[in-house]
Design a protein around this motif. Sequence first.
Motif, mmCIF file in Angstrom:
data_model
loop_
_atom_site.group_PDB
_atom_site.id
_atom_site.type_symbol
_atom_site.label_atom_id
_atom_site.label_comp_id
_atom_site.label_asym_id
_atom_site.label_seq_id
_atom_site.Cartn_x
_atom_site.Cartn_y
_atom_site.Cartn_z
ATOM 1 N N SER A 36 4.873 4.435 -2.193
ATOM 2 C CA SER A 36 5.851 5.296 -2.842
ATOM 3 C C SER A 36 5.236 5.809 -4.144
ATOM 4 N N GLU A 37 5.862 6.845 -4.717
ATOM 5 C CA GLU A 37 5.353 7.385 -5.978
ATOM 6 C C GLU A 37 5.429 6.332 -7.083
ATOM 7 N N ALA A 62 2.626 3.992 -6.641
ATOM 8 C CA ALA A 62 1.362 4.686 -6.927
ATOM 9 C C ALA A 62 1.153 4.766 -8.435
ATOM 10 N N ASN A 63 2.242 5.023 -9.180
ATOM 11 C CA ASN A 63 2.103 5.069 -10.636
ATOM 12 C C ASN A 63 1.717 3.704 -11.187
ATOM 13 N N PHE A 110 -2.037 3.456 -10.621
ATOM 14 C CA PHE A 110 -2.884 4.227 -11.553
ATOM 15 C C PHE A 110 -2.856 3.599 -12.953
ATOM 16 N N PHE A 111 -1.663 3.178 -13.358
ATOM 17 C CA PHE A 111 -1.516 2.532 -14.661
ATOM 18 C C PHE A 111 -2.319 1.222 -14.669
ATOM 19 N N ARG A 116 8.405 4.900 -13.629
ATOM 20 C CA ARG A 116 7.759 5.940 -12.813
ATOM 21 C C ARG A 116 7.043 7.021 -13.646
ATOM 22 N N ASP A 117 7.647 7.425 -14.762
ATOM 23 C CA ASP A 117 7.060 8.524 -15.531
ATOM 24 C C ASP A 117 6.220 8.060 -16.715
ATOM 25 N N SER A 118 5.996 6.763 -16.791
ATOM 26 C CA SER A 118 5.245 6.248 -17.930
ATOM 27 C C SER A 118 3.756 6.288 -17.620
ATOM 28 N N GLY A 119 3.044 7.197 -18.262
ATOM 29 C CA GLY A 119 1.602 7.289 -18.055
ATOM 30 C C GLY A 119 0.869 6.280 -18.925
#
Lengths: 350, 147
Positions: free
Chosen positions: A105-106, A109-110, A113-114, A237-240
């Motif tokens: 899931s997205e 996936a985040n 990457f994190f 989810r939106d935390s880079g």
Amino acid sequence: MYKEDEEMDVTVFGTGTSGHQYVSSTIRKYVEKAGLDIHVVESTKVSDFLENKISSVPAIKYKDEVITLKSNGSFNKSLRDAVKSILKKSNYGAMTQILIPIDFSETSANAFFFGHRLASDLGLMVKLVHVFTPVVSDITGQVYYDPGQSDVAREQLNQFIEKYDKDWGSDLMGGALVDGEVLLGYPADQITRTTEDPHTELVVVGTTGQSKIKDFLGSVSRSVIENAKCPVLVIPRDSGYKQTKTIIAAAQSVDDIPYIREGIQKLFGSEGLQIEFISVKNDVDPGKDKDLTILNGEDAEHTLSTYIDDHQPDLVVVWKKKHSFWESLFHSSFSKNLAMLSHIPVLVLH
Amino acid sequence: MNLADPISSIMSKDLITLKPDDSIAKADNLFKSHRLHHIPIVEDEVLVGMLSKSDLLFFKRGFGDDKDLDQLEEIRLNNYEVCQIMTRKLAKLESNDRINVALEIFKENIFHAIPIIDDGKLVGILTTYDILKNLAIEGNAISEYKY
């Protein structure tokens, strides 16, 4: 004359160029990091190449497997694959890892990457775990397991790793190595079990980051946070990824601070970290008790949330100490408590 | 365009900039929405680097080539900061330098955008496009062109 080395030797065939030495030193670096008793030897004799059926150099031989490195743009990728192949035969030795459950899931996936960026910064490797659950019939209770389906899951995981485990930035070999495993069973159980591996330093799980929706924190993530044997990092989810510099850590009393600080420093080290310890109490004057900042508020969640919103740290740390105030918060409404920090990563120490 | 004129007469002053710790996803969106080729990276009003579209494409190479993976690519880009791929060693000029000095730099064919710095602060950028644009809007340049 080249003699068959000990089984635990890696032979790097080449012509003594800087490229040849780069391959040897890279393998040596990872072997040392994994604490493996493997010797890396160089061979520059053509007779050795012929004897070992080496078609082009640089090439690597380890346990009867010959890996020829590509000379075109894929050189670093092939060297990286060779390093992984050598280490994998010893199950990566003592290399410590960040465990990242992935369901493609997205959100997950985040988390990957994190987690990969974090692992690269901390010098750890990444272990991706995908749990495949066989279908259980509601009526008969029978378990249907089609090996083909788990093969599909394995292939999907391999493709994901193949795509993303390569040189991403300017530091070609600097990124954390990524390995993956497909486990059979229930995700929460299997992931929690994997956290018992002493080489697992941290688990990174994702959240949707949307506090208003019911599944802000999935049942698997929730269970992992509750039961993991190591710290869990929860990534919205939106935390880079950003290098962690400022931390707000929730503590119950001054006595908690050394334990929390140790947990943080074990992962992030101590250099350049700015940690603020805070506690929320009712009917007290706000102020400082040694290193502890005491906030006054009836509603601890709201007070904490407002403080964090005002200060925007890179990371929030919570210690799930048994029978503590924070643990009671977690038990009463865990997802709600994390939801209030929906845009900031939260590290849960155990 | 008089080559002896100061660069300030033709440089772009209305700049879109990013901070070094902004995500590459943010830069990607800016490139897509503003037809830019270079974004100055500024920290506390001081120029610390330049991000070109080439830097971005190099970072994206081999990734996101499948339409189904576009969303994953955006997530990946969101986990990297522009400071990791920006160019740090830059040719810089001042706004009262002459245009022909900039042309000498462009002729080297290494840079296609030059940040213009006055008193340590970024005041504009000059790109090869600015040169072309000013050549094209001059009546002589067009009218003297023979087919």
